[in-house]
Design an enzyme around this catalytic site. Structure first.
Site, short mmCIF file in Angstrom:
data_model
loop_
_atom_site.label_atom_id
_atom_site.label_comp_id
_atom_site.label_asym_id
_atom_site.label_seq_id
_atom_site.Cartn_x
_atom_site.Cartn_y
_atom_site.Cartn_z
N LYS A 111 12.65 -13.99 2.35
CA LYS A 111 13.05 -13.15 1.19
C LYS A 111 12.20 -13.03 0.01
CE LYS A 111 18.05 -13.84 1.95
NZ LYS A 111 19.26 -14.29 1.35
N LYS A 192 19.00 -8.76 13.82
CA LYS A 192 20.55 -8.79 13.47
C LYS A 192 20.64 -7.55 12.71
CE LYS A 192 22.76 -12.13 11.75
NZ LYS A 192 22.98 -13.44 10.99
N LYS A 195 22.52 -6.28 6.06
CA LYS A 195 22.82 -5.47 4.72
C LYS A 195 21.43 -5.56 4.00
CE LYS A 195 26.38 -8.06 3.67
NZ LYS A 195 27.53 -8.37 2.58
#
Length: 327
Positions: A111, A192, A195
């Protein structure tokens, strides 16, 4: 009963990966465990966001959870920020965890690469996650592949705290989902459904209208050889469709593959099955969204119960570590 604890960030629209990979299992757990479910709105602060939008998303998350089948008479549903012991215990655990342990967290590495300015909270949020779990003496924690490392950190920190200060925390065990645990992106079946990754055609949201679901499934990536078989390594796009059809119909993907000769027929039936699967959830969501007061009362009652449990755990930990108790 063994207590189970899990949480979900209010970070956007609920998608099939959330529902199939986690929330259907949460619903089943209500009859198997003493179930605690948390909207982890403090975790959402690790990234930039509009304050009003944050509040709306937390409310929408509550509506989504109730619509998918969480029953406040069979589980404890609450917002993380409504129970102050989450942040209080986090500090005790931050003084137990090490920099080396947090530096090894692969999600932080992934991230942080996407942002120029990385907040401290993004680095330390695995410790907040550990506090979320340990506050409630959770014996079972449902985790996907991307969360196993965080649960292992929770176990290590809890064991270290217990070894230093006495038996305070229950050491949680992982519960690994099986069927539908990893729902893959329809356009990028190597990753995957998520969001956090922009993929409008690859992500089927729980509240998508039927025409959008049909369009996304019709445009789903497959392959060019036209052979109908379940092979996630060689044919990941087709395997994703077969996995979804298997979950929607309660069958094995290999069995589903035997019923079809053409990809188009599979896509047509899968779209219809997903529309049927999601229709009752969408109806219940609209009902909860129209009754904000009822949803807020559910969260308030859940937070009150959660606070009773969390307060006792925090008091135990604070006493064990040597903090002077309030008069």
């Amino acid at each position: 009963m063994v207590r189970v604890l899990s949480g979900i960030q209010p970070s956007g629209a609920l998608h099939l990966g959330n529902y199939i990979g986690a929330l259907r299992q949460w619903v089943a757990f209500q009859d198997e465990y003493d179930a605690f479910y948390c909207i982890v709105d403090l975790h959402a602060l690790t990234l930039e966001g509009d304050p009003a939008e944050r509040r709306d998303r937390a409310f929408e998350a509550a509506c989504n959870l109730l619509a998918t089948g969480l029953d406040p008479t069979r589980c404890t549903l609450f917002c993380q920020s409504h129970v102050p012991e989450h942040t209080r215990l986090t500090w005790l655990l931050e003084c137990t965890a090490t920099m080396g342990e947090l530096n090894r967290m692969t999600q932080f590495k992934d991230k942080s690469r996407r942002h120029e300015a990385v907040r401290v909270g993004l680095f330390t949020y695995p410790v907040l996650m550990a506090a979320d779990i340990l506050l409630y003496d959770a014996g079972a924690v449902p985790v996907g592949d991307d969360q196993r490392q965080h649960l292992e950190l929770t176990r290590e920190v809890a064991q270290r705290f217990n070894n230093r200060y006495g038996e305070v925390f229950t050491i949680p065990e992982a519960v690994i989902p099986t069927v539908g645990a990893r729902v893959m992106d329809l356009q990028h079946p190597e990753r995957k459904m998520s969001k956090s990754v922009e993929s409008p055609l690859g992500t089927v949201n729980v509240l998508d209208p039927p025409e959008q679901i049909e369009h996304k499934v019709k445009r789903a990536v497959t392959d060019t050889d036209g052979e109908m078989r379940y092979d996630p390594d060689a044919k990941p796009g087709l395997a994703t469709l077969l996995d979804l059809m298997a979950v929607a119909t309660g069958r094995r993907p290999q069995e589903v593959a035997q019923d079809y000769g053409r990809y188009g027929d599979l896509k047509r039936d899968l779209a219809a099955a997903l529309v049927e699967l999601l229709e009752p959830i969408q109806k219940r969501y609209a009902e909860f969204a129209d009754d904000r007061g009822a949803v807020e009362r559910v969260l308030a009652a859940g937070a009150e119960h959660a606070h009773e449990v969390a307060q006792a755990t925090y008091a135990r930990a604070a006493a064990a570590i040597g903090l002077l108790p309030p008069a």
